[in-house]
Design a protein around this motif. Structure first.
Motif, mmCIF file in Angstrom:
data_model
loop_
_atom_site.group_PDB
_atom_site.id
_atom_site.type_symbol
_atom_site.label_atom_id
_atom_site.label_comp_id
_atom_site.label_asym_id
_atom_site.label_seq_id
_atom_site.Cartn_x
_atom_site.Cartn_y
_atom_site.Cartn_z
ATOM 1 N N HIS A 46 0.848 -1.188 0.000
ATOM 2 C CA HIS A 46 0.000 0.000 0.000
ATOM 3 C C HIS A 46 0.885 1.241 0.000
ATOM 4 O O HIS A 46 2.099 1.176 0.252
ATOM 5 N N GLU A 74 -2.970 -2.410 -2.700
ATOM 6 C CA GLU A 74 -4.171 -2.156 -1.905
ATOM 7 C C GLU A 74 -4.250 -0.661 -1.625
ATOM 8 O O GLU A 74 -3.228 0.032 -1.624
ATOM 9 N N GLY A 101 -6.327 -4.231 -5.375
ATOM 10 C CA GLY A 101 -6.866 -4.989 -4.259
ATOM 11 C C GLY A 101 -8.011 -4.249 -3.602
ATOM 12 O O GLY A 101 -8.676 -3.422 -4.218
ATOM 13 N N GLN A 245 -5.186 -11.169 3.823
ATOM 14 C CA GLN A 245 -4.291 -10.107 4.264
ATOM 15 C C GLN A 245 -3.373 -10.636 5.346
ATOM 16 O O GLN A 245 -3.712 -11.624 6.028
ATOM 17 N N GLY A 279 -2.806 -9.211 0.680
ATOM 18 C CA GLY A 279 -2.625 -7.809 1.013
ATOM 19 C C GLY A 279 -1.651 -7.611 2.158
ATOM 20 O O GLY A 279 -1.751 -8.257 3.199
ATOM 21 N N GLU A 281 -1.229 -5.606 4.668
ATOM 22 C CA GLU A 281 -1.850 -4.594 5.522
ATOM 23 C C GLU A 281 -1.165 -4.561 6.886
ATOM 24 O O GLU A 281 -1.697 -5.016 7.898
#
Length: 305
Positions: A46, A74, A101, A245, A279, A281
């Motif tokens: 991200h 993402e 994503g 994730q 992902g 995250e």
């Protein structure tokens, strides 16, 4: 690190050029062969993870992620970006052959707007967020959107709350189905007030909604905190899991910094023929270029199974 921190970071947009930094290349094993070398699984960073090298411009960082071998991104805060920026991001992703994503459905369930309460005004806010998400998804070619049903409504029996959540999600699925978009429900560990916390609970709800547009977002960081037994529980609920994730625990940093054996988890996902997005995250254990190097090396390590 809370979801709001990711959204906040995603909104910091300052122009910068993109380049593949020589110090990063030199610090990575076989660096000359690493550029554009992809991974066995489709890991999605991200914005902010490579801002030291790529700058804080969203599009520049996407290009930089591609140069490092990542093929998806993402962006939880995509709904907060301008329409123009959304379109530019979508165009760049298409040009690079990268996938978009998840982003978070605007007001898709929170403490003040919980689907568990069964209140029409809460459902209306949720459905508006779903309709807005369809338009955003069109611009960036997104196929998954994150939904969190919100907090418990403790004045109601748990069965009634569950039924309220199911009915609200059925309405949301009706909006997404014609566009091939899947809302992925994410059980979280941030607070015990959250209605949705466990994998089997989410599995039961998805079965009841009975729609290809309502599936599970399995975040291994949250589920390690809530229940553990990651591979076994994923296997039991596998046919309702559409998105993964990760983040290590404790700390919610990159793999190899905590207790989760991500090499084994990723090997299992690969052997399950998982073709979806993983992902990223989580935060980073180190700052600056040192942190970027550590991040990429960690994923190269756990992807080497």
């Amino acid at each position: 690190m809370k979801r709001s921190d990711f959204v906040k970071n995603a909104s910091l947009l300052v122009g910068s050029s993109v380049f593949f930094d020589s110090s990063l290349k030199a610090s990575m094993p076989d660096s000359n062969n690493m550029k554009n070398q992809t991974f066995k699984l489709d890991y999605a960073p991200h914005q902010g993870m490579f801002s030291t090298s790529a700058g804080k411009d969203f599009l520049s960082e996407i290009q930089y992620m591609y140069d490092l071998g990542f093929r998806s991104i993402e962006d939880n805060g995509m709904p907060g970006r301008s329409v123009e920026e959304q379109k530019k991001a979508g165009e760049l992703l298409a040009k690079l052959g990268m996938r978009m994503g998840v982003f978070v459905v605007p007001k898709g369930g929170n403490g003040a707007n919980t689907l568990a309460a069964g209140k029409q005004e809460h459902v209306d806010v949720f459905l508006k967020g779903c309709r807005d998400s369809v338009e955003i998804a069109k611009r960036v070619n997104a196929k998954w959107v994150t939904v969190v049903p919100g907090d418990y409504e403790r004045r109601l029996p748990i069965g009634v709350q569950t039924a309220n959540v199911i009915e609200g999600l059925k309405r949301g699925a009706e909006i997404f189905e014609p566009y091939g978009i899947t809302m992925v429900l994410e059980p979280l560990s941030d607070t015990p007030d959250l209605f949705l916390r466990f994998t089997d609970q989410t599995y039961e709800i998805c079965k009841a909604v009975n729609s290809p547009s309502c599936k599970i977002l399995y975040d291994a960081y949250h589920q390690q905190k809530n229940e553990g037994n990651l591979i076994n529980l994923m296997n039991q609920c596998w046919n309702e899991i559409a998105y993964i994730q990760v983040g290590d625990n404790p700390g919610r940093k990159e793999p190899t910094t905590g207790e989760i054996n991500y090499k084994n988890v990723f090997k299992w996902l690969y052997e399950k023929n998982y073709k979806g997005i993983v992902g990223m995250e989580h935060g980073m254990s180190k700052s600056g270029k040192e942190g970027e190097i550590a991040l990429v090396n960690a994923y190269r390590e756990v992807d080497n199974f």
